[in-house]
Design a protein around this motif. Structure first.
Motif, mmCIF file in Angstrom:
data_model
loop_
_atom_site.group_PDB
_atom_site.id
_atom_site.type_symbol
_atom_site.label_atom_id
_atom_site.label_comp_id
_atom_site.label_asym_id
_atom_site.label_seq_id
_atom_site.Cartn_x
_atom_site.Cartn_y
_atom_site.Cartn_z
ATOM 1 N N TYR A 102 107.883 186.689 -42.498
ATOM 2 C CA TYR A 102 107.265 186.356 -43.926
ATOM 3 C C TYR A 102 107.872 187.297 -45.140
ATOM 4 C CZ TYR A 102 103.786 184.181 -40.775
ATOM 5 O OH TYR A 102 103.037 183.636 -40.012
ATOM 6 N N ASP B 165 97.952 176.046 -32.108
ATOM 7 C CA ASP B 165 99.211 175.895 -31.251
ATOM 8 C C ASP B 165 99.262 175.076 -29.749
ATOM 9 O OD1 ASP B 165 99.820 177.972 -33.025
ATOM 10 O OD2 ASP B 165 100.672 179.154 -31.533
ATOM 11 N N SER C 242 100.985 187.817 -29.683
ATOM 12 C CA SER C 242 101.534 187.909 -30.951
ATOM 13 C C SER C 242 101.537 189.342 -31.692
ATOM 14 C CB SER C 242 100.451 186.965 -32.120
ATOM 15 O OG SER C 242 100.645 187.256 -33.140
ATOM 16 N N ARG D 29 107.223 190.863 -43.481
ATOM 17 C CA ARG D 29 106.502 190.918 -42.197
ATOM 18 C C ARG D 29 107.068 190.091 -41.159
ATOM 19 N NH1 ARG D 29 102.455 187.410 -39.823
ATOM 20 N NH2 ARG D 29 101.321 188.708 -38.388
HETATM 21 C C1 MD6 Z 1 101.410 185.047 -37.499
HETATM 22 N N1 MD6 Z 1 100.901 183.728 -35.699
HETATM 23 O O1 MD6 Z 1 100.946 185.938 -36.897
HETATM 24 C C2 MD6 Z 1 101.291 183.663 -37.113
HETATM 25 N N2 MD6 Z 1 99.824 181.571 -33.168
HETATM 26 O O2 MD6 Z 1 102.624 185.360 -38.347
HETATM 27 C C3 MD6 Z 1 100.553 182.351 -35.295
HETATM 28 O O3 MD6 Z 1 100.570 181.335 -35.693
HETATM 29 C C4 MD6 Z 1 100.066 182.635 -34.034
HETATM 30 O O4 MD6 Z 1 99.892 184.789 -34.004
HETATM 31 C C5 MD6 Z 1 99.292 181.597 -31.857
HETATM 32 C C6 MD6 Z 1 98.928 182.698 -31.289
HETATM 33 C C7 MD6 Z 1 99.261 183.967 -32.114
HETATM 34 C C8 MD6 Z 1 99.703 183.705 -33.313
#
Ligand code: MD6
Ligand code: FE
Length: 225
Positions: free
Chosen positions: A134, A145, A157, A216
């Motif tokens: 990002y 998800d 994550s 990020r």
């Molecule tokens: C993020 N994360 O933190 C985006 N999906 O940049 C996600 O979309 C995500 O953090 C599923 C599980 C954990 C996550």
């Protein structure tokens, strides 16, 4: 004996105020923020990620609706998450190169298992790691998800670099999301009853981070099959 007074200089980055500190924040049953869980391995995780990206560069995917995603993505592991005009899927090959995705670094596999265990999900063996970058202004709108075949495994994550506001919703898109600050080194784990919660990331604010620069990064570990 008295020690010399320490100079009072502001921290280089506000997150340094909490460097090395662990603080856990349950979100819902099955979902928890492990604050600072990755802090002591952040540099090593970032270096391993850069090795992966040298083989499979970040790119802006196109959604099935035809929009260019503001987040740049890549993958490592047996499967990689991709999106194009035909839909979302996990693919064993990188569409850019036609080759397999880079192998998951051993550090990634071990770290993801350790974080999952800390959150109550022992035995997690990821076969996919999605890498998200990002830059300021990039965001991820509310989504679930649900492209993973193995829905019993959690998702792990890891946040690296600039902070972000994580939107944590509920099982329905209309559920009003909570806003959770995610800082460098924070880890979110969710599974079980929270596995299909809607979630997203607000536009990332301007800034620079000593490790990642003006970005990020997020690593999400999944078990697809
Ligand atoms: C993020 N994360 O933190 C985006 N999906 O940049 C996600 O979309 C995500 O953090 C599923 C599980 C954990 C996550
Ligand atoms: Fe997600």
């Amino acid at each position: 004996m008295r020690s010399d007074p320490q100079p009072l200089s502001p921290p280089a980055f506000a997150d340094d105020l909490f460097a090395g500190e662990r603080r856990d924040q349950p979100l819902d049953p099955g979902a928890i923020v492990l604050g600072g869980f990755a802090s002591d391995r952040a540099q090593a995780l970032f270096a391993a990620m850069e090795t992966v990206l040298a083989d499979a560069p970040l790119r802006h995917l196109i959604t099935p609706g035809g929009w260019r995603m503001s987040v740049a993505m890549s993958n490592c592991g047996t499967f990689g998450w991709v999106s194009d005009r035909s839909g979302y899927r996990y693919d064993p090959a990188d569409p850019l190169s036609g080759r397999r995705w880079p192998a998951m670094p051993a550090l990634f596999t071990a770290f993801a298992a350790e974080a999952a265990t800390a959150a109550g999900f022992a035995g997690f063996v990821p076969d996919a790691c999605l890498i998200n970058r990002y830059e300021p202004g990039a965001r991820l709108s509310l989504h679930q998800d649900r492209d993973e075949r193995d829905q019993s495994a959690p998702i792990v994550s890891v946040s690296l670099g600039l902070p972000a506001t994580f939107l944590w919703g509920g099982p329905e898109r209309r559920d009003r999301p909570r806003r959770v600050r995610l800082a460098h080194g924070d880890v979110v784990v969710w599974g079980g009853p929270a596995r299909f919660a809607f979630h997203g990331i607000d536009p990332v604010a301007d800034g620079t981070h000593p490790l990642t620069g003006a970005a990020r990064y997020n690593l999400t570990f999944r078990k697809v099959y």
